[in-house]
Scaffold this active site. Structure first.
Site, PDB file in Angstrom:
ATOM      1  N   GLN A  51       0.821  -1.223   0.000  1.00 11.88           N
ATOM      2  CA  GLN A  51       0.000   0.000   0.000  1.00 11.88           C
ATOM      3  C   GLN A  51       0.854   1.273   0.000  1.00 11.88           C
ATOM      4  O   GLN A  51       0.344   2.360  -0.268  1.00 11.88           O
ATOM      5  CB  GLN A  51      -0.959   0.005   1.198  1.00 11.88           C
ATOM      6  CG  GLN A  51      -2.039  -1.066   1.078  1.00 11.88           C
ATOM      7  CD  GLN A  51      -2.982  -1.030   2.260  1.00 11.88           C
ATOM      8  OE1 GLN A  51      -2.721  -1.627   3.297  1.00 11.88           O
ATOM      9  NE2 GLN A  51      -4.070  -0.307   2.133  1.00 11.88           N
ATOM     10  N   CYS A  94     -10.630   0.388   3.629  1.00 12.06           N
ATOM     11  CA  CYS A  94      -9.237   0.188   3.238  1.00 12.06           C
ATOM     12  C   CYS A  94      -8.645   1.538   2.856  1.00 12.06           C
ATOM     13  O   CYS A  94      -9.267   2.305   2.124  1.00 12.06           O
ATOM     14  CB  CYS A  94      -9.176  -0.774   2.052  1.00 12.06           C
ATOM     15  SG  CYS A  94      -7.502  -1.095   1.486  1.00 12.06           S
ATOM     16  N   LEU A  95      -7.440   1.805   3.339  1.00  8.61           N
ATOM     17  CA  LEU A  95      -6.804   3.092   3.040  1.00  8.61           C
ATOM     18  C   LEU A  95      -6.539   3.252   1.540  1.00  8.61           C
ATOM     19  O   LEU A  95      -6.398   4.372   1.062  1.00  8.61           O
ATOM     20  CB  LEU A  95      -5.493   3.230   3.829  1.00  8.61           C
ATOM     21  CG  LEU A  95      -5.673   3.306   5.358  1.00  8.61           C
ATOM     22  CD1 LEU A  95      -4.315   3.304   6.049  1.00  8.61           C
ATOM     23  CD2 LEU A  95      -6.489   4.523   5.762  1.00  8.61           C
ATOM     24  N   HIS A 136      -7.785  -9.399   6.097  1.00  8.69           N
ATOM     25  CA  HIS A 136      -7.814  -8.292   5.128  1.00  8.69           C
ATOM     26  C   HIS A 136      -6.388  -7.938   4.686  1.00  8.69           C
ATOM     27  O   HIS A 136      -6.111  -7.802   3.491  1.00  8.69           O
ATOM     28  CB  HIS A 136      -8.499  -7.081   5.787  1.00  8.69           C
ATOM     29  CG  HIS A 136      -8.488  -5.819   4.973  1.00  8.69           C
ATOM     30  ND1 HIS A 136      -9.640  -5.166   4.591  1.00  8.69           N
ATOM     31  CD2 HIS A 136      -7.456  -5.070   4.486  1.00  8.69           C
ATOM     32  CE1 HIS A 136      -9.304  -4.088   3.884  1.00  8.69           C
ATOM     33  NE2 HIS A 136      -7.998  -4.000   3.814  1.00  8.69           N
ATOM     34  N   GLU A 137      -5.486  -7.813   5.665  1.00  8.99           N
ATOM     35  CA  GLU A 137      -4.105  -7.425   5.336  1.00  8.99           C
ATOM     36  C   GLU A 137      -3.379  -8.543   4.588  1.00  8.99           C
ATOM     37  O   GLU A 137      -2.597  -8.279   3.670  1.00  8.99           O
ATOM     38  CB  GLU A 137      -3.328  -7.030   6.595  1.00  8.99           C
ATOM     39  CG  GLU A 137      -3.897  -5.838   7.357  1.00  8.99           C
ATOM     40  CD  GLU A 137      -4.133  -4.606   6.492  1.00  8.99           C
ATOM     41  OE1 GLU A 137      -3.415  -4.405   5.508  1.00  8.99           O
ATOM     42  OE2 GLU A 137      -5.070  -3.848   6.804  1.00  8.99           O
ATOM     43  N   HIS A 140      -3.899  -8.437   0.952  1.00  7.03           N
ATOM     44  CA  HIS A 140      -3.083  -7.462   0.217  1.00  7.03           C
ATOM     45  C   HIS A 140      -1.794  -8.105  -0.303  1.00  7.03           C
ATOM     46  O   HIS A 140      -1.302  -7.741  -1.374  1.00  7.03           O
ATOM     47  CB  HIS A 140      -2.703  -6.282   1.119  1.00  7.03           C
ATOM     48  CG  HIS A 140      -3.758  -5.214   1.205  1.00  7.03           C
ATOM     49  ND1 HIS A 140      -4.185  -4.512   0.105  1.00  7.03           N
ATOM     50  CD2 HIS A 140      -4.453  -4.716   2.261  1.00  7.03           C
ATOM     51  CE1 HIS A 140      -5.111  -3.628   0.484  1.00  7.03           C
ATOM     52  NE2 HIS A 140      -5.291  -3.730   1.789  1.00  7.03           N
TER      53      HIS A 140
HETATM   54 ZN    ZN Z   1      -6.661  -2.655   2.896  1.00  8.39          ZN
END
Ligand code: ZN
Length: 172
Positions: A51, A94-95, A136-137, A140
């Protein structure tokens, strides 16, 4: 420590599979420090290295209540396995997908095995929000976003919403 730029959809890097870390050294710790500061500044509760545009299998999280003592967690080369057949719904954000919040169904409990900030092997049993955030992470690291778990219609709406917000920000 430096606050880094968080990349957002449709940046193709978010679809990339991240590579394992070879050694937990000072360079990696500097990355983790930056990631944590970037996450706190956003603010958010979890951030994967991709990210900030770094395709390494590194995650930081902090689920401590706002205003409380920080409880940073660092995960290097994490491996996750569900430890319950039960599923749970949580509203996720989510960022990298600003202003989109949707319910996602995931395993209610999981175990995460990883190297910590010092490179020591650890295992963490996760339930509740921690289990959701960990899954969730982890996604990624495989190039998967939480909107990929939604229906095609909801995913399309989310992508359009972010595109619209970006256009509005550019014209402001
Ligand atoms: Zn995220």
């Amino acid at each position: 420590m430096t606050i880094r730029e968080i990349i957002t959809i449709p940046d193709p890097r978010l679809k990339q599979v991240s590579a394992p870390v070879e050694t937990v050294d000072d360079d990696l710790r500097a990355l983790m420090d930056d990631m944590l500061e970037t996450m706190y500044a956003a603010p958010g509760i979890g951030l994967a290295a991709i990210q900030v545009g770094v395709p390494k299998r590194v995650i930081v999280m902090d689920l401590a209540p706002e205003g409380g003592t920080p409880e940073p967690l660092y995960f290097v080369n994490p491996v996750i396995e569900p430890t319950s057949e039960e599923h749970a719904f949580y509203q996720e954000g989510c960022l990298s997908i600003p202003d989109v919040y949707e319910d996602v169904e995931r395993a209610a409990e999981c175990r995460i095995s990883y190297l910590d900030y010092n490179g020591d092997a650890q295992t963490l049993e996760c339930t509740g929000l921690l289990a959701t955030c960990a899954q969730h992470e982890m996604d990624h690291l495989e190039g998967v976003l939480f909107i990929d778990h939604l229906s095609r219609l909801k995913r399309t709406m989310a992508v359009k919403k972010v595109a619209k917000l970006k256009r509005a920000a550019e014209n402001a």
